[in-house]
Design a protein around this motif. Structure first.
Motif, mmCIF file in Angstrom:
data_model
loop_
_atom_site.group_PDB
_atom_site.id
_atom_site.type_symbol
_atom_site.label_atom_id
_atom_site.label_comp_id
_atom_site.label_asym_id
_atom_site.label_seq_id
_atom_site.Cartn_x
_atom_site.Cartn_y
_atom_site.Cartn_z
ATOM 1 N N LYS A 1 1.045 -1.312 0.016
ATOM 2 C CA LYS A 1 -0.445 -0.239 -0.309
ATOM 3 C C LYS A 1 1.054 0.985 0.217
ATOM 4 O O LYS A 1 1.525 1.421 1.149
ATOM 5 C CB LYS A 1 -0.609 0.181 1.020
ATOM 6 N N GLY A 2 1.348 1.714 -0.938
ATOM 7 C CA GLY A 2 2.198 2.916 -1.408
ATOM 8 C C GLY A 2 3.192 2.460 -0.905
ATOM 9 O O GLY A 2 4.340 1.252 -1.386
ATOM 10 N N LYS A 3 4.237 3.226 -0.086
ATOM 11 C CA LYS A 3 5.332 2.687 0.388
ATOM 12 C C LYS A 3 5.386 1.856 1.477
ATOM 13 O O LYS A 3 6.298 1.271 1.810
ATOM 14 C CB LYS A 3 6.251 3.965 0.540
ATOM 15 N N ARG A 4 4.099 1.642 2.120
ATOM 16 C CA ARG A 4 4.381 -0.128 3.162
ATOM 17 C C ARG A 4 3.534 -0.964 2.687
ATOM 18 O O ARG A 4 3.315 -1.379 1.414
ATOM 19 C CB ARG A 4 3.243 0.694 4.491
ATOM 20 N N GLY A 5 3.261 -2.193 3.283
ATOM 21 C CA GLY A 5 2.853 -3.153 3.262
ATOM 22 C C GLY A 5 2.940 -4.215 4.467
ATOM 23 O O GLY A 5 3.960 -4.271 5.155
#
Length: 303
Positions: A279-283
């Motif tokens: 999710k975007g730069k995170r996960g």
């Protein structure tokens, strides 16, 4: 009954297509053949086809008609070259292994067939039928899963015991059993060969059978690979709203190649399905496990 831990060890003692060297030698002897075979719990006979009944424990439900026709033609020309395996039951004979030869012999119009007769219990009969079919490597994934389930249900075996009997890992047995949670329509597509085992295992990660069927249709119409399907399933599992989920099901969702590569490496490392959700730069990384034993196995790898 001795414990069998793999398809390789002792397989020749289980199936008539690969009789043990000891039995083959005994069968070829002219003097004292019957007495010697009986000493090993086996006896070679010519058995009337009308006296043979199908094995109720036979895991295979589908036979390739073209291959069966080829075998029938061969039998009409040269006869049955390898004996089938039978057990005596209530004055008749029950198939343990060799059903294709039995069916082909009937088609060929034979009145009898060579057979090795053994004293075998129900559990041994079922084990041998499964092992013979697994050895041939063309048992469809659904029949294989049903066979494992019957071993557990009818003979009170655990997943670990089934794994040891058939020479598979316990996670492999667990993943196979998950296919029985697929809808009947999807199972039929697997049996017919329209969906691969890889596609089937991926679809089994979805609890909604309507979604399973929609994705099965996409696999066939769009020729989706297993990797593409895994990406779609991952998006569906991560979707929060109906519109987002429906878009994942019907749309053309493609996960970045780098994430797919990480998923493949981790899935092989942990011998289970691993999803990378970004999710975007995170996960996050999602590692699936079948039960508490499987979780302990994964934890030991992490240690």
């Amino acid at each position: 009954m001795s414990k069998k831990t793999g398809l390789g060890k002792g397989l020749s003692a289980l199936i008539p297509d690969s009789l043990s060297d000891q039995e083959t030698s005994l069968i070829s002897q002219n003097k004292g053949e019957k007495d010697t075979l009986t000493a090993f719990g086996s006896e070679l006979r010519q058995v009337p086809l009308a006296d043979i009944e199908r094995n109720p424990y036979q895991p295979r439900t589908v036979f390739d008609d073209d291959k069966l026709s080829e075998l029938t033609s061969s039998i009409q020309e040269v006869g049955v070259l390898q004996p089938i395996l039978l057990r005596e039951l209530n004055g008749r004979y029950e198939l343990v292994a060799g059903e294709r030869r039995w069916l082909a012999a009937r088609r060929a119009g034979l009145s009898s067939i060579p057979a090795v007769i053994r004293r075998i219990k129900d559990i041994e009969s079922f084990e041998q039928a499964i092992i013979e079919n697994l050895h041939r490597e063309d048992l469809n994934p659904i029949d294989e899963a049903v066979a494992y389930h019957r071993l557990m249900d009818e003979f009170s075996m655990t997943q670990q015991q089934v794994a040891e009997k058939v020479g598979r890992s316990r996670p492999a047995i667990a993943n196979s059993l998950r296919l029985l949670h697929l809808s009947s329509d999807v199972q039929r597509l697997i049996i017919d060969g329209a969906l691969s085992a890889g596609h089937a295992r991926c679809l089994a990660g979805l609890s909604d059978r309507k979604i399973q069927e929609k994705l099965a249709s996409r696999i066939i119409s769009e020729g989706l690979s297993v990797r593409q399907l895994e990406a779609i399933v991952s998006d569906i599992q991560d979707a929060s709203g109906f519109e987002t989920k429906e878009k994942s099901i019907l749309g053309n969702s493609v996960k970045e190649a780098a994430y797919l590569e990480v998923e493949n490496v981790l899935s092989e490392r942990f011998d289970t399905k691993v999803s990378v959700i970004s999710k975007g730069k995170r996960g996050r990384i999602l590692i699936e496990f079948a039960d508490s034993e499987d979780l302990q196995r994964i934890f030991s790898i992490l240690e």
